[in-house]
Design a protein around this motif. Structure first.
Motif, PDB file in Angstrom:
ATOM      1  N   VAL A   1      16.465  -2.667  -0.679  1.00 29.97           N
ATOM      2  CA  VAL A   1      15.170  -2.083  -0.030  1.00 29.97           C
ATOM      3  C   VAL A   1      14.000  -3.178  -0.197  1.00 29.97           C
ATOM      4  O   VAL A   1      13.665  -3.006  -1.342  1.00 29.97           O
ATOM      5  CB  VAL A   1      14.871  -0.670  -0.120  1.00 29.97           C
ATOM      6  CG1 VAL A   1      13.545  -0.416   0.699  1.00 29.97           C
ATOM      7  CG2 VAL A   1      15.912  -0.074   0.254  1.00 29.97           C
ATOM      8  N   ARG A   2      13.414  -3.921   0.831  1.00 29.31           N
ATOM      9  CA  ARG A   2      12.340  -4.610   0.188  1.00 29.31           C
ATOM     10  C   ARG A   2      11.151  -4.140   0.413  1.00 29.31           C
ATOM     11  O   ARG A   2      10.175  -4.556  -0.198  1.00 29.31           O
ATOM     12  CB  ARG A   2      12.274  -5.808   1.110  1.00 29.31           C
ATOM     13  CG  ARG A   2      13.277  -6.957   0.760  1.00 29.31           C
ATOM     14  CD  ARG A   2      13.073  -8.238   1.602  1.00 29.31           C
ATOM     15  NE  ARG A   2      14.309  -8.295   2.729  1.00 29.31           N
ATOM     16  CZ  ARG A   2      13.974  -9.187   3.700  1.00 29.31           C
ATOM     17  NH1 ARG A   2      12.818  -9.860   3.919  1.00 29.31           N
ATOM     18  NH2 ARG A   2      15.027  -9.185   4.499  1.00 29.31           N
ATOM     19  N   GLU A   3      11.164  -2.840   0.939  1.00 23.88           N
ATOM     20  CA  GLU A   3       9.906  -2.145   1.071  1.00 23.88           C
ATOM     21  C   GLU A   3       9.154  -1.540  -0.407  1.00 23.88           C
ATOM     22  O   GLU A   3       8.129  -1.324  -0.436  1.00 23.88           O
ATOM     23  CB  GLU A   3      10.094  -0.918   1.904  1.00 23.88           C
ATOM     24  CG  GLU A   3       9.670  -1.173   3.270  1.00 23.88           C
ATOM     25  CD  GLU A   3      10.951  -1.879   3.991  1.00 23.88           C
ATOM     26  OE1 GLU A   3      11.767  -2.145   3.480  1.00 23.88           O
ATOM     27  OE2 GLU A   3      10.630  -2.343   5.213  1.00 23.88           O
ATOM     28  N   ILE A   4      10.076  -1.818  -1.379  1.00 19.51           N
ATOM     29  CA  ILE A   4       9.682  -1.184  -2.671  1.00 19.51           C
ATOM     30  C   ILE A   4       8.599  -2.093  -3.151  1.00 19.51           C
ATOM     31  O   ILE A   4       7.628  -1.723  -3.954  1.00 19.51           O
ATOM     32  CB  ILE A   4      10.827  -1.504  -3.768  1.00 19.51           C
ATOM     33  CG1 ILE A   4      11.838  -0.606  -3.092  1.00 19.51           C
ATOM     34  CG2 ILE A   4      10.480  -0.556  -4.971  1.00 19.51           C
ATOM     35  CD1 ILE A   4      13.208  -0.610  -4.100  1.00 19.51           C
ATOM     36  N   VAL A   5       8.377  -3.373  -2.486  1.00 11.00           N
ATOM     37  CA  VAL A   5       7.429  -4.256  -3.246  1.00 11.00           C
ATOM     38  C   VAL A   5       5.802  -3.542  -2.826  1.00 11.00           C
ATOM     39  O   VAL A   5       4.977  -4.005  -3.186  1.00 11.00           O
ATOM     40  CB  VAL A   5       7.412  -5.804  -2.298  1.00 11.00           C
ATOM     41  CG1 VAL A   5       8.684  -6.273  -2.943  1.00 11.00           C
ATOM     42  CG2 VAL A   5       7.155  -5.584  -0.752  1.00 11.00           C
ATOM     43  N   TRP A   6       6.134  -2.562  -2.123  1.00  5.51           N
ATOM     44  CA  TRP A   6       4.791  -1.921  -1.677  1.00  5.51           C
ATOM     45  C   TRP A   6       4.166  -1.326  -2.995  1.00  5.51           C
ATOM     46  O   TRP A   6       3.023  -0.964  -3.005  1.00  5.51           O
ATOM     47  CB  TRP A   6       4.967  -0.535  -0.890  1.00  5.51           C
ATOM     48  CG  TRP A   6       4.918  -0.727   0.511  1.00  5.51           C
ATOM     49  CD1 TRP A   6       5.720  -1.310   1.336  1.00  5.51           C
ATOM     50  CD2 TRP A   6       3.658  -0.688   1.374  1.00  5.51           C
ATOM     51  NE1 TRP A   6       4.990  -1.492   2.716  1.00  5.51           N
ATOM     52  CE2 TRP A   6       3.770  -1.315   2.610  1.00  5.51           C
ATOM     53  CE3 TRP A   6       2.358  -0.186   1.060  1.00  5.51           C
ATOM     54  CZ2 TRP A   6       2.941  -1.153   3.752  1.00  5.51           C
ATOM     55  CZ3 TRP A   6       1.409   0.027   2.213  1.00  5.51           C
ATOM     56  CH2 TRP A   6       1.694  -0.580   3.394  1.00  5.51           C
ATOM     57  N   TYR A   7       4.965  -1.146  -3.894  1.00  5.48           N
ATOM     58  CA  TYR A   7       4.766  -0.471  -5.312  1.00  5.48           C
ATOM     59  C   TYR A   7       3.833  -1.540  -6.303  1.00  5.48           C
ATOM     60  O   TYR A   7       3.507  -1.050  -7.276  1.00  5.48           O
ATOM     61  CB  TYR A   7       5.740   0.204  -6.048  1.00  5.48           C
ATOM     62  CG  TYR A   7       6.131   1.256  -5.623  1.00  5.48           C
ATOM     63  CD1 TYR A   7       5.147   2.296  -5.099  1.00  5.48           C
ATOM     64  CD2 TYR A   7       7.613   1.514  -5.237  1.00  5.48           C
ATOM     65  CE1 TYR A   7       5.562   3.611  -4.646  1.00  5.48           C
ATOM     66  CE2 TYR A   7       7.895   2.795  -4.539  1.00  5.48           C
ATOM     67  CZ  TYR A   7       7.088   3.626  -4.260  1.00  5.48           C
ATOM     68  OH  TYR A   7       7.294   4.999  -3.860  1.00  5.48           O
TER      69      TYR A   7
ATOM     70  N   TYR B   1      18.019  -1.020 -15.561  1.00  3.53           N
ATOM     71  CA  TYR B   1      16.554  -0.775 -15.523  1.00  3.53           C
ATOM     72  C   TYR B   1      15.780  -1.270 -16.741  1.00  3.53           C
ATOM     73  O   TYR B   1      15.056  -2.054 -16.997  1.00  3.53           O
ATOM     74  CB  TYR B   1      15.982   0.286 -14.893  1.00  3.53           C
ATOM     75  CG  TYR B   1      16.257   0.310 -13.455  1.00  3.53           C
ATOM     76  CD1 TYR B   1      15.391   0.169 -12.653  1.00  3.53           C
ATOM     77  CD2 TYR B   1      17.440   0.836 -12.954  1.00  3.53           C
ATOM     78  CE1 TYR B   1      15.151   0.066 -11.151  1.00  3.53           C
ATOM     79  CE2 TYR B   1      17.640   1.115 -11.423  1.00  3.53           C
ATOM     80  CZ  TYR B   1      16.696   0.720 -10.707  1.00  3.53           C
ATOM     81  OH  TYR B   1      16.755   0.725  -9.420  1.00  3.53           O
TER      82      TYR B   1
ATOM     83  N   ALA C   1      15.170  -2.941  -8.967  1.00  3.95           N
ATOM     84  CA  ALA C   1      15.252  -1.768  -7.746  1.00  3.95           C
ATOM     85  C   ALA C   1      15.509  -2.519  -6.451  1.00  3.95           C
ATOM     86  O   ALA C   1      16.568  -2.064  -5.676  1.00  3.95           O
ATOM     87  CB  ALA C   1      13.951  -1.101  -7.900  1.00  3.95           C
TER      88      ALA C   1
ATOM     89  N   VAL D   1      19.270  -3.394  -6.452  1.00  4.90           N
ATOM     90  CA  VAL D   1      20.156  -2.319  -6.344  1.00  4.90           C
ATOM     91  C   VAL D   1      20.092  -1.706  -4.992  1.00  4.90           C
ATOM     92  O   VAL D   1      21.303  -1.418  -4.574  1.00  4.90           O
ATOM     93  CB  VAL D   1      19.878  -1.213  -7.733  1.00  4.90           C
ATOM     94  CG1 VAL D   1      20.589   0.080  -7.342  1.00  4.90           C
ATOM     95  CG2 VAL D   1      20.188  -1.782  -8.787  1.00  4.90           C
ATOM     96  N   THR D   2      18.957  -1.665  -4.530  1.00  5.57           N
ATOM     97  CA  THR D   2      18.978  -0.670  -3.307  1.00  5.57           C
ATOM     98  C   THR D   2      18.973  -1.815  -1.863  1.00  5.57           C
ATOM     99  O   THR D   2      19.347  -1.453  -0.739  1.00  5.57           O
ATOM    100  CB  THR D   2      17.589   0.297  -3.337  1.00  5.57           C
ATOM    101  OG1 THR D   2      16.575  -0.759  -3.344  1.00  5.57           O
ATOM    102  CG2 THR D   2      17.503   0.975  -4.494  1.00  5.57           C
TER     103      THR D   2
ATOM    104  N   PRO E   1       7.193   7.131  -9.584  1.00  2.95           N
ATOM    105  CA  PRO E   1       8.248   6.739 -10.503  1.00  2.95           C
ATOM    106  C   PRO E   1       7.979   5.339 -10.935  1.00  2.95           C
ATOM    107  O   PRO E   1       7.487   4.465 -10.347  1.00  2.95           O
ATOM    108  CB  PRO E   1       9.113   6.368  -9.299  1.00  2.95           C
ATOM    109  CG  PRO E   1       8.407   6.363  -8.041  1.00  2.95           C
ATOM    110  CD  PRO E   1       7.436   7.251  -8.224  1.00  2.95           C
TER     111      PRO E   1
ATOM    112  N   ALA F   1       1.481  -3.240 -11.100  1.00  2.00           N
ATOM    113  CA  ALA F   1       0.653  -4.214 -11.852  1.00  2.00           C
ATOM    114  C   ALA F   1      -0.461  -3.161 -12.424  1.00  2.00           C
ATOM    115  O   ALA F   1      -0.711  -3.468 -13.672  1.00  2.00           O
ATOM    116  CB  ALA F   1       0.249  -5.062 -10.839  1.00  2.00           C
TER     117      ALA F   1
ATOM    118  N   PRO G   1       1.213  -3.425  -6.279  1.00  2.00           N
ATOM    119  CA  PRO G   1      -0.281  -3.117  -6.654  1.00  2.00           C
ATOM    120  C   PRO G   1      -0.447  -1.999  -7.921  1.00  2.00           C
ATOM    121  O   PRO G   1      -0.900  -2.330  -8.882  1.00  2.00           O
ATOM    122  CB  PRO G   1      -1.079  -2.992  -5.648  1.00  2.00           C
ATOM    123  CG  PRO G   1      -0.181  -3.046  -4.416  1.00  2.00           C
ATOM    124  CD  PRO G   1       1.232  -3.307  -5.025  1.00  2.00           C
TER     125      PRO G   1
END
Lengths: 122, 171
Positions: free
Chosen positions: B133-139, B85, B127, B130-131, B39, B144, B141
């Motif tokens: 959810v801090r785990e989105i930071v996984w995306y 977004y 994101a 809105v959510t 996504p 980028a 790399p």
């Protein structure tokens, strides 16, 4: 003049790619298989499912519906009523900290391990 | 006195901007059908026009066309959430691109790379907001990297367009 710009372009691109690669490598090396799939909706906990047991749950909320399947220690979303279906297309998750996110339905599935339960935010 | 009143833009510019808004909207739409594996990972071809307008006509026009494109895309193919977004992504990437262009340290290619990465960064921030959810930071790399690749594609295309349309009178 033109060469200087070209050089700066390359430095910028190379720097970004290097930074991304290092971050990805660190995240990859730090990954450990998790124990639970924690489902949250709108930021609040909705349910918790152990990864070592197969499961098939429909997460039905005021925002929408998602179907979460746990099989062979990995969790993935098979169905969603959101328009983009990005959560279905995402890869399955099994390592601590990994997450499946369905933005339209405000639904997330995160993988947590036993020690994280105390401090979920960590 | 009346003669001194400057026109906001010539009919030629107006036509071009309208066409650019329409074409970039169709590019965003067409892009949404192609899965890129993750996504938020897409080339953002609409940005070709943003970069082109930024260089050839001016930053305010680039902002205007982006705004029109975001609103129309959300209205026709998206929803209220997707509007935020795309607006956040477009605003941050355009602001950064404008800054980098002013420094004249980079060619359109470098400027568009920075734009691509900032676009993804802004969407990631939305994101998380809105959510919650801090785990989105996984995306980070991947986004980028995706933003860099997208920036190269867009920058190269915009560069070709700038060259080919060098003699084309827009203003």
């Amino acid at each position: 003049m033109k060469n200087r710009k070209r050089r700066n372009d390359i430095i910028l691109a190379a720097g970004l790619i290097a930074a991304a690669s290092v971050a990805a490598l660190v995240m990859y090396l730090a990954a450990k298989p998790g124990d639970y799939a924690l489902v949250t909706v709108g930021g609040k906990e909705w349910g918790k499912y152990p990864l070592d047991r197969d499961a098939d749950v429909v997460i039905s909320t005021e925002y929408g519906e998602n179907r979460l399947v746990i099989k062979d220690g990995v969790a993935f979303v098979t169905e969603a009523d959101c328009p983009d279906k990005l959560c279905v297309r995402q890869h399955s998750v099994k390592n601590g900290g990994e997450a499946i996110v369905c933005l339209p339905n405000k639904m997330t599935v995160r993988i947590v391990s036993d020690k994280d339960i105390v401090d979920i935010a960590g | 006195m009346r003669k001194e009143k400057r026109k906001l833009m010539s009919p030629r510019t107006l036509c071009f901007l309208g066409m650019a808004a329409c074409a970039s909207m169709m590019l965003s739409y067409a892009e949404s059908f192609i899965p890129f594996g993750l996504p938020g990972l897409k080339p953002g071809l609409a940005n070709i026009f943003t970069v082109f307008i930024l260089y050839r006509i001016g930053a305010p026009y680039a902002f205007a066309v982006s705004l029109v494109r975001c609103c129309l895309t959300a209205l026709l193919f998206g929803n209220a959430v997707s509007l935020w977004y795309s607006l956040a992504g477009a605003a941050l990437s355009l602001a950064v691109m404008l800054l980098l262009k002013q420094t004249s340290a980079f060619s359109p290619l470098g400027v568009s790379i920075a734009g691509g990465v900032c676009h993804n960064a802004a969407q990631l921030a939305v994101a998380v907001a809105v959510t919650g959810v801090r785990e989105i930071v996984w995306y980070i790399p991947l986004l980028a990297l995706g933003g860099t690749v997208a920036g190269v594609i867009v920058g190269a295309a915009a560069g070709i367009m700038l060259k080919k349309l060098e003699k084309f009178k827009i203003k």
